[in-house]
Design an enzyme around this catalytic site. Structure first.
Site, short mmCIF file in Angstrom:
data_model
loop_
_atom_site.label_atom_id
_atom_site.label_comp_id
_atom_site.label_asym_id
_atom_site.label_seq_id
_atom_site.Cartn_x
_atom_site.Cartn_y
_atom_site.Cartn_z
N PHE B 213 6.04 -3.54 6.49
CA PHE B 213 6.40 -3.45 7.91
C PHE B 213 7.35 -4.55 8.39
O PHE B 213 8.32 -4.28 9.11
CB PHE B 213 5.11 -3.48 8.75
CG PHE B 213 5.31 -3.69 10.21
CD1 PHE B 213 5.81 -2.67 11.01
CD2 PHE B 213 5.00 -4.91 10.81
CE1 PHE B 213 5.98 -2.86 12.38
CE2 PHE B 213 5.18 -5.11 12.18
CZ PHE B 213 5.67 -4.08 12.96
N SER B 227 4.36 5.57 4.29
CA SER B 227 3.09 5.88 4.96
C SER B 227 2.44 4.55 5.36
O SER B 227 2.33 3.64 4.54
CB SER B 227 2.18 6.68 4.03
OG SER B 227 1.09 7.20 4.75
N TYR B 463 -4.58 3.63 -4.34
CA TYR B 463 -3.65 2.50 -4.46
C TYR B 463 -4.28 1.50 -5.40
O TYR B 463 -5.37 1.01 -5.15
CB TYR B 463 -3.43 1.91 -3.07
CG TYR B 463 -2.36 0.85 -2.98
CD1 TYR B 463 -1.06 1.19 -2.61
CD2 TYR B 463 -2.64 -0.49 -3.25
CE1 TYR B 463 -0.08 0.22 -2.51
CE2 TYR B 463 -1.66 -1.47 -3.16
CZ TYR B 463 -0.38 -1.11 -2.78
OH TYR B 463 0.60 -2.07 -2.67
#
Lengths: 542, 542
Positions: B213, B227, B463
């Protein structure tokens, strides 16, 4: 009664073919109520006496031009009992169910029809048919339920002498159920009710209920980006597609390895909505859910459409959408069009909204409480269950009503679009004006009604019903109105279709929708997969 | 300190370039905690003393081969001050941030880098640059935040002598806000924080918070199907895309006229995830929402991963998903990897789950109550707010931890996939086995940890974080493991990437993902839009 291929089929539950000149099956046909006849006399000066319909055996068709060699080639794939050149089968595959389609059927000149109808058994046969047709220059129109209202199954030959309808009804199995993941793989030829029946045996439901539900097919839903009445809860059909199998003249595609992926462009989205022009969808793995424990119904009244639309918007943007969420405008509410038993009855003021909530009892309780608080705060008045149940009861009946209106000389058609919430009132006004102007200019003042039936955080659909007195050439009469309204939609920033698809009828506006370069992209994909150009000519691509 | 183009820029808030040899900015770098160093000594016999890093001014680059003619041609488009051949700019555009990328930077041989970096101002300049490069045979690597962990911004020349990085940071404006429809149009070069800052001034938020981000860009999010951590509430980035503008060597595309449409294939989905190989996304209209009034945090403990996964599944399938929904497996929970301040501290048993709920107070109250009842019934124990707040506090820190581990001779990398709920345990076991086997066989036993961070009604992502002692050639060491795990993912039915994208690193598995015919479709689209093949060579397409 004329025997058709479908009625001869040995499969367990046979999908009924719709009648040739109207919507649905004979059992659904009903005469107009006294209320509606009274209204028609009052508004349009129409007596309400229906014209007689022809028997389908009396309808002249242009003769089939299928050569013996091609018949043999196709029969080699599907078997002799699964190819028909009988007029009754050809007629029932001669097009869809738009108002112009139905008006055209009433003409006495020989009708266009596919030269043959083939009924492949499975994906491998579809693949083999496409290869044969590509090699031998035969146009192929994929045919599911035949419910298209945009000319999507018109038997267009394009550059080819011969056109066949490829009817998918034998691809009618539920091949895989995964109750843990909530997915099921369904054959493209399954109708809505049969899919629900097969899923129901596993305690599951798809929850896709467009107005065409009773006759349309899984493959058709995918190929046209269908959207059902429960889209607020379960999503559009495209949202439900997890995986799909596609047959093309160049081979097969199996797309969708995971619930979500970052492995490049989402190629599923190229075939969902491709309307049989890029390939034929033969099976679809779909998101399903347990048959809901509970369904709660609640109807609402809003003083006007703007207030109601703002209330719906608030629900969706808060993340508190019910399963079904609809709002009729003042005109549709006034005629009770949302409640089939009462259409044309005692006028109702304001705007009617319908909500239903499905799921576990706890989920329904939580959601309906949240929605009730929001809708009340937004100016809604709760009307109780009854109007919502009335809507649910009659929710597949409107196309039958259209037939009865066409029979008495009333022109009746629907069209739909979508736009952002900010542009919704503008688009609604522009579409309404285009319809009333274009029909009024022909001396036939129109009634235009509208509802919102599909909502998104950023906008909503608008679904219009238009009614006017038929002129001598109602097809030409409607064509003028349709052209005006298509232009108005594009000019006002709407999409040319929210869930009816492009077919033949919306092609003039496809370049406006995706741009010239977008059209080039679609053509490039088509060249790769269908270099001969046999797949559904004259549809989708400008 | 070396001055770079970005630091010279006149724009209001300049996106900081990440440091050349690690994640992020210097302020984020932290030495390993005593807890972690103790653990490394215990498990891997590693002292925990970091190697010294080089200054970027000391890094030898292969010289730029940009000709004077091409420099003039590019400068004609962007202006001399927006083209750089300075080594410092070239080095900062020399690739992404995967572990192999960072290990490669540590090598002392001359580094590959683009021959120039251009900084166009707007869509028109991007379009003109692409036309120039297509005409003159210059490869173009679109560059947003440079956070790719799959080789997506490697300066690959393909068949061309010259390659440039096309840095989008000057496309950094919020061009349109529609608070009624809840949409905003953002320039492709805006970073996550700057986008939130601009939206925040209107009381709005995007809510897209992937681990990248702080540095990644709007265009990059779209081009790679990013995502974010709040995907359960706000959707994947692809779900947020309402409209997008794309520049290609053949012209522009403007796709997405409505919140939903049935006007053919959804061409947006062809460019979302196209990773700069089909065109360059220059702006994106996105779904946004009001800055939430309230955020509620609640952490949970489950006895094991299977119980926790079933609980998450129940939430999502009931339609009761929170805004953030994550579950760490036993290994990740045991090392406190979800809580940055405590990593390697006191071991915790079971599996930690994090939930957060955002929105209006009433919505948060309703949703958290529903979720709490479901998670409790599914075997969860509420742990209160603290662990969830700890997770939120440190949620962008993990890449910095990786750098610190690489510095002390530990190999650390992440990878991700997704599959159906029914296949989740199988896929997790197969990936874990492939990693432990491939690294164990090289004499470096691995720690493998896993979490679910993105959930869907039909499945979830997985993940993985893997840690082992570095060998002398850690790039070769990891390549063996990566190949084994990619093969294992494909064999076990997972997608090769859930949100990291394909880039260069996942190309070997693209044909398995979409099939040979799917690859042909992608190539056909590329031929149409980029016939010269200059767009991001060596990425995505096999």
């Amino acid at each position: 009664m004329v025997e058709t291929h479908s009625e001869k089929s040995g499969s367990a539950t046979v999908a009924p073919s719709m009648v040739w000149d109207a919507w649905g099956v004979p059992a659904g046909h009903q005469p107009l109520s006294a209320q509606i006849r009274g209204l028609l006399t009052q508004v349009f000066g129409i007596s309400g006496e229906p014209v007689a319909r022809r028997d389908e055996g009396d309808v002249p068709l242009r003769p089939s031009v299928l050569t013996d060699a091609d018949r043999d080639g196709l029969v080699d794939v599907v078997g002799a009992e699964h190819l028909s050149t009988a007029d009754v089968d050809r007629l029932r595959h001669a097009g869809g169910k738009s108002t112009p389609d139905l008006l055209r059927r009433r003409e006495t000149a020989p009708q266009d029809a596919p030269d043959a109808v083939v009924f492949p058994a499975d994906h491998a046969e579809v693949l083999a048919l496409l290869r044969y047709c590509a090699e031998h220059g035969i146009a192929v129109v994929p045919f599911g339920g035949g419910t298209s209202v945009v000319g999507g199954v018109d038997p267009v030959r394009g550059q080819f002498a011969t056109v066949i309808a490829l009817d998918l009804r034998r691809l009618d199995t539920l091949t895989e159920v995964d109750p843990v993941s909530g997915t099921a793989t369904l054959g493209a030829g399954l109708t809505g009710p049969r899919a629900e029946e097969l899923l129901g045996a596993h305690g599951l439901s798809l929850g896709h209920f467009p107005q065409s539900f009773e006759f349309a097919s899984i493959g058709g839903f995918a190929a046209t980006r269908s959207s059902g009445q429960a889209s607020a809860g379960y999503g559009r059909f495209d949202d439900m597609v997890v995986r799909l199998a596609v047959a093309t003249p160049q081979g097969s595609l199996d797309l969708g390895r995971a619930p979500a992926s970052a492995a490049g462009p989402d190629l599923r989205e190229l075939f969902v909505g491709s309307e049989g022009t890029l390939g034929i969808i033969t099976s679809v793995t779909l998101r399903v859910h347990p048959v809901p424990d509970t369904t709660a119904y609640q109807a609402w009244s809003f003083p006007d459409f703007a207030t109601g639309a703002a209330a719906l918007r608030g629900l969706v943007q808060t993340g508190a959408a019910p399963t079904v969420l609809r709002l009729s405008d003042e005109a549709e509410t006034g005629l009770n069009l949302a409640r089939s038993g009462d259409v044309g009855g005692h006028p109702v003021s304001g705007c009617l909204a319908i909500t239903t909530f499905e799921g576990t009892a706890a989920h329904v309780a939580a959601r309906s409480a949240e929605a009730e608080a929001l809708l009340t705060a937004a100016g809604g008045t709760a009307l109780g269950e009854a109007p919502a149940r009335q809507w649910a009861h009659g929710r597949f009946a409107a196309p039958y009503l259209r037939d009865a209106l066409l029979d008495v000389g009333v022109l009746c058609e629907t069209l739909e679009t979508a736009t952002s919430w900010a542009n919704l009132a503008n688009l609604k006004a522009k579409v309404t004006a285009a319809l009333t102007d274009a029909l009024g200019a022909q001396g036939t003042p129109a009634l235009v009604m509208c509802h919102i039936s599909h909502t998104y955080p950023s906008g909503a659909s608008l679904y219009f019903t238009v009614v006017a007195k038929q002129l001598d050439d109602p097809i030409a009469q409607w064509r003028l109105a349709k052209t005006a309204v298509g232009d108005a939609i594009v000019a006002a920033g709407g999409t040319i279709t929210h869930h009816h698809a492009v077919g033949a009828d919306h092609r003039p506006w496809m370049a406006a929708e995706v741009g010239d370069l977008g059209v080039r992209v679609l053509r490039a994909v088509k060249r790769e997969l269908d270099p001969a150009g046999v797949l559904n000519p004259g549809k989708l691509m400008p």
